[in-house]
Design an enzyme around this catalytic site. Structure first.
Site, mmCIF file in Angstrom:
data_model
loop_
_atom_site.group_PDB
_atom_site.id
_atom_site.type_symbol
_atom_site.label_atom_id
_atom_site.label_comp_id
_atom_site.label_asym_id
_atom_site.label_seq_id
_atom_site.Cartn_x
_atom_site.Cartn_y
_atom_site.Cartn_z
ATOM 1 N N GLU A 3 -24.645 -23.127 -13.549
ATOM 2 C CA GLU A 3 -23.894 -21.477 -13.318
ATOM 3 C C GLU A 3 -24.340 -20.431 -12.062
ATOM 4 O O GLU A 3 -25.597 -20.826 -11.579
ATOM 5 C CB GLU A 3 -24.103 -20.904 -14.683
ATOM 6 C CG GLU A 3 -23.676 -21.613 -15.696
ATOM 7 C CD GLU A 3 -24.525 -21.297 -17.509
ATOM 8 O OE1 GLU A 3 -24.545 -20.279 -17.602
ATOM 9 O OE2 GLU A 3 -24.072 -22.124 -18.626
ATOM 10 N N LYS A 58 -20.193 -18.302 -8.956
ATOM 11 C CA LYS A 58 -20.811 -19.810 -9.085
ATOM 12 C C LYS A 58 -20.260 -20.213 -7.454
ATOM 13 O O LYS A 58 -20.038 -21.641 -7.742
ATOM 14 C CB LYS A 58 -20.060 -20.486 -9.955
ATOM 15 C CG LYS A 58 -20.276 -20.032 -11.536
ATOM 16 C CD LYS A 58 -19.891 -20.912 -12.656
ATOM 17 C CE LYS A 58 -20.342 -19.932 -14.173
ATOM 18 N NZ LYS A 58 -19.469 -19.815 -15.137
ATOM 19 N N ARG A 278 -16.528 -24.585 -27.643
ATOM 20 C CA ARG A 278 -17.367 -24.634 -26.272
ATOM 21 C C ARG A 278 -18.342 -24.710 -27.380
ATOM 22 O O ARG A 278 -18.197 -24.092 -28.542
ATOM 23 C CB ARG A 278 -17.928 -23.842 -25.621
ATOM 24 C CG ARG A 278 -17.355 -23.213 -24.654
ATOM 25 C CD ARG A 278 -15.948 -24.784 -24.000
ATOM 26 N NE ARG A 278 -17.235 -24.887 -22.947
ATOM 27 C CZ ARG A 278 -17.318 -24.079 -22.072
ATOM 28 N NH1 ARG A 278 -17.319 -23.033 -21.347
ATOM 29 N NH2 ARG A 278 -18.948 -25.315 -20.910
#
Length: 289
Positions: A3, A58, A278
DNA sequence: CACTTGACCTGTCCGC
DNA sequence: TGCGGACAGGTCAAGT
């Protein structure tokens, strides 16, 4: 992946290691090493000197003296690992380490500098990508036009943060935080960590949050990302920095991957659930719907 | 448009 | 020890 804090850690490492070096050779596997590469990708790289290593969200941006930029997205399992031939033991040596075994089966791209140093782009799951474009085109690609502001930028205010969520009223806060077009660089680890810090349940609808909630989330997001950069990022599995070393943020994590362990704030057992598709970690006492 | 889900890959871990 | 299934730090293209 990687990240924002992990990519920033790689950027800093690469910046110190490769700026000023000249590319002598480049090889990549044709399958996934360099998807969408022009046929003559090497023509724009060989002989070029690295002028800067930057980051947006990112994505790593390696600027070359040819006015081309190498864009790299590490996705889930990508690595950019630099190996200095002077200090390399070679695979099988008693003192060898991760870097000595490179290239390995996950290596997709190898860049060799004129001094013999090597830079490997490894990616076990092949989701990552590299692209080479004229530097001037970089701001015009779809991703750069759509991506949200950098959460750690000095000029990024809590008011702007809150306002970015206005068009996502009907979804939960975790899904919105992971949306790169709202704020750049947040992934699963730091979403959970920031929500824990702000005492917000990840399933809270954006429409249910008030100014104080956004303010607190803004503060905690910046706090966890700043700490994570300080610690060199989080290494759960495959992430390593530009020197092949792991980050230590996971030693400081409060909720992420801590299911079954006590909440550092109240002692209640951390639970794992699924939100926005997630794995999600919460303290069921501190974070309520 | 906003929102959700599955697909993209390989490796690992867990339960049978 | 083997095997199937779920899961892993991220986006996308489809679907509703």
């Amino acid at each position: 992946m990687p990240e924002l804090p992990e990519v920033e850690t790689v950027r800093r490492g690469l910046s110190a290691l490769i700026v000023g070096k000249t590319i002598a050779n480049e090889t990549h596997d044709t399958e996934k090493g360099f998807p969408n590469a022009p046929d003559d990708v090497q023509a724009f790289m060989i002989g070029a000197t690295v002028t800067a290593v930057e980051r947006r969200a990112k994505v790593l941006m390696i600027n070359l003296s040819t006015d081309y930029t190498l864009l790299v997205h590490l996705k889930m399992t990508g690595q950019m690992v630099y190996v200095d031939p002077e200090t390399r033991f070679g695979a099988g040596h008693p003192n060898d380490s991760l870097v000595d075994a490179l290239p390995d089966r996950s290596t997709r791209v190898t860049i060799v500098f004129s001094d013999g140093a090597q830079l490997f782009f490894n990616d076990q799951r092949k989701f990552g990508w590299m692209r080479l474009l004229p530097t001037i085109e970089v701001p015009n690609i779809d991703f750069m036009k759509k991506v949200g502001p950098e959460p750690l930028a000095a000029e990024f205010t809590p008011e702007e943060f809150a306002q970015r969520f206005e068009r996502r009223q009907r979804t939960n806060i975790k899904a919105a935080l992971l949306d790169q077009t709202i704020v750049a660089g947040v992934g699963n680890i730091y979403a959970d960590e920031a929500l824990w810090g702000a005492k917000l349940h990840p399933r809270r609808l954006v429409s249910s949050l008030g100014a104080n909630d956004f303010h607190s989330l803004y503060r905690k997001l910046r706090e966890v990302m700043t700490l994570a950069i300080e610690k060199g990022g989080s290494s759960n599995h495959t992430y390593v920095n530009a020197e092949g070393k792991r980050g230590s943020y996971m030693d400081f994590a409060r909720a992420f991957r801590r299911e079954g362990l006590p909440c550092p704030r109240c002692g209640t057992t951390i639970e794992k659930l699924r939100v926005a598709g997630r794995g999600t970690h919460i303290c069921p006492h501190c974070q309520v719907i």
